[in-house]
Structures are given as C-alpha cells and as structure tokens.
Design an enzyme around this catalytic site. Structure first.
Site, PDB file in Angstrom:
ATOM      1  N   PRO A 131      47.706 -27.276  32.544  1.00 32.45           N
ATOM      2  CA  PRO A 131      47.099 -27.770  33.781  1.00 32.45           C
ATOM      3  C   PRO A 131      47.472 -26.920  34.994  1.00 32.45           C
ATOM      4  CG  PRO A 131      48.783 -29.301  32.999  1.00 32.45           C
ATOM      5  CD  PRO A 131      48.666 -28.218  31.971  1.00 32.45           C
ATOM      6  N   GLU A 132      46.495 -26.656  35.849  1.00 31.99           N
ATOM      7  CA  GLU A 132      46.760 -25.943  37.095  1.00 31.99           C
ATOM      8  C   GLU A 132      46.667 -26.934  38.262  1.00 31.99           C
ATOM      9  OE1 GLU A 132      45.151 -22.160  37.848  1.00 31.99           O
ATOM     10  OE2 GLU A 132      45.187 -21.506  35.766  1.00 31.99           O
TER      11      GLU A 132
END
Ligand code: ZN
Length: 287
Positions: A2-3
């Site tokens: 996840p960013e």
C-alpha cells in the site's frame, strides 16, 4: 504494497467505525508482527475511547483518550477490515455479519456498538505499536520522515533546495522518505511521466520551472488516487469490509511495451531497474 493513497483510504474507512467509540475488548492473537507488540497491549487498549484517526506518511495514528496513540503500518500485505454496523456509515445495502476470525487476523478490536476492526497480515511485515500521544512524532519510525507531499511544507522552493547539487536520479530522490514522505514507486513513476521528467535525470539538474510542475503533479496524482479510493469506499467492492485496495488506472506503472498515453507522443513505455525497483517511463516524452 500500500502507498499513501491506499493508507489514506484505509484511514477514511476506519474513521467512522472507530472515532468516538470505545474499544470494549482487544483481542491480541500473537506476540507481534514485524516487531513484538508492546507490553500489556490488550489491557491498555481495553476501555479506551478513540478520539481521532490521523495519517502520517504511510502510518495510521489512532489517538485514544488515554493519551496513548496506536501506530499502524500495513507493511507488505496488511489489511484492515471493518464488520458490523457498516450500514450506519456506508450508503447502500450493507449488512455485514462478522466473518469468522481467521488465522492471519492478528489483532481484533471489538468496538462498542458491535463494530469489529480487524488487522490481518499474512506475511507479518506490518507493525502495530502503542505510544504516548505527545511523543508520537518522535517515534523512531516517524522522526526521520520528511514533509507530507500534500502538506504545506512540501513546495517547489523546498524541493528545489533539497535537490540542489544532488547527482542521484530524481526517481530515487523522490523515494527518499527524508526528502518527501509517503511517496512510493507507483506514484513516483506516474508523477514523473506526467511531468515529462526522465527518471534517470539528476535531481540537481532540474530547473525551478520543472520542479514547480513536478510538485503540482505529485499532489494531483495523489489526490486523484485518494479520490478513487474514496469512491471505492462507497462501492460494492468494499462490501467485504476490506479497506484501501481499489481499481487504479496507471498511465505507465506496470505497462512495459504499451503505447505512451501522452497525446501524439507515439512512444512505448519502457522498464528499467533503479535502486532495485522497476521504473516505468516513456523515453520519447520524458527528458
Ligand atoms: Zn510518451
């Protein structure tokens, strides 16, 4: 992995399930993830009321009325899910029965009002810590972080000053969390493409006008992704209660060999490896 936009989407999805609610019971199902959980975690969480959820870089911070803050990092494979009274805050027909607690559900927070928040992480690179709220910014994971890309401290003037004299490629410099925090591989590739900047260009050799464009586009790319995440929260795909993963439309990321989407460019997306990470770019329109 996840960013920033995915983490922000998780935060927004968790907020209505947690803010103002008391943690009636904290079920800690193993001794730790990437690091051991802090001592007495379950006892310290039980009975605490959640005041607010914040995000710093890719960390979620959950402030409690006990003057402590839960710090969560999703790592490679961490997922947060909400079950229970989702119909109360998600428009549409949602009637989530609580799913069976699974093997990789490591922390289960039983919130007041029959709401359940679960941290699931099969690969266990995630982290969960509980720290004093007033010293949260000094936590070893947070202290070295540079400004938020969507915050006021991140400006063209700031970035230009930080890149001055740097010979390293702009791609790697933008991934350096001390320069700007929360940017990851995907959104750096996308922002460089939209800015027309070659990922191998030396950071110190980009003029102010292009830095101005780059900072604007970094914000734009992140905001669009957060927006898409927000839509996904209202979407049927979230019906299983899992937060933060949504359909993206990347222009260059993971599109090696595809035609460049820049109008009238005619180039082909290429992949190179920089600092052990894949960079996707168009050699035609990125200089
Ligand atoms: Zn192109």
């Amino acid at each position: 992995m996840p960013e920033l936009p995915e983490v922000e989407t998780v935060r927004r999805g968790l907020s209505p399930a947690m803010e103002g609610r008391i943690i009636e019971r904290a079920e800690i199902r193993r001794a730790g993830l990437r690091w051991p959980f802090p001592a007495g975690l379950a006892d310290r969480l039980t009975g605490a009321r959640v005041e607010r959820l914040r995000r710093r870089s890719k960390y979620i911070l959950i402030d409690l009325d006990t003057q402590e803050t839960i710090l969560i990092h999703l790592g490679m494979s961490g997922r947060m899910t909400v079950s229970g009274l989702t119909a109360a805050f998600v428009p549409g027909e949602f009637h989530h029965a609580h799913p069976q607690i699974e093997k990789h559900d490591h922390v289960v927070l039983h919130m007041a009002g029959d709401v359940r928040v679960t941290f699931n992480d099969p690969r266990r690179f995630g982290a969960l810590d509980l720290i004093a709220t007033h010293t949260a910014d000094a936590h070893p994971l947070l202290a070295p972080l540079g400004p938020e890309p969507l915050g006021n401290l991140f400006s063209a003037t700031y970035l230009h000053a930080r890149l001055k004299g740097r010979k390293g490629p702009i791609k790697s410099l933008l991934l350096d969390q001390r320069i700007v925090s929360g940017l990851g591989n995907i959104y750096v590739c996308e922002a460089l493409h939209r800015s027309g900047i070659h990922p191998e260009r030396a950071g110190g050799r980009i003029g102010m006008a292009r830095i101005e464009l780059l900072t604007t586009i970094i914000r734009e790319v992140l905001r669009e992704a957060i927006e898409a995440g927000g839509s996904s929260l209202r979407d049927y795909r979230q019906a299983d209660g899992e937060l933060g993963y949504f359909q993206h439309n990347f222009r260059v990321y993971d599109r090696e060999g595809a035609p460049c989407p820049t109008p009238a460019c005619g180039g082909t997306i290429r992949r190179i490896v920089q600092g052990g990470r894949s960079s996707y770019f168009c050699p035609q329109c990125q200089r």
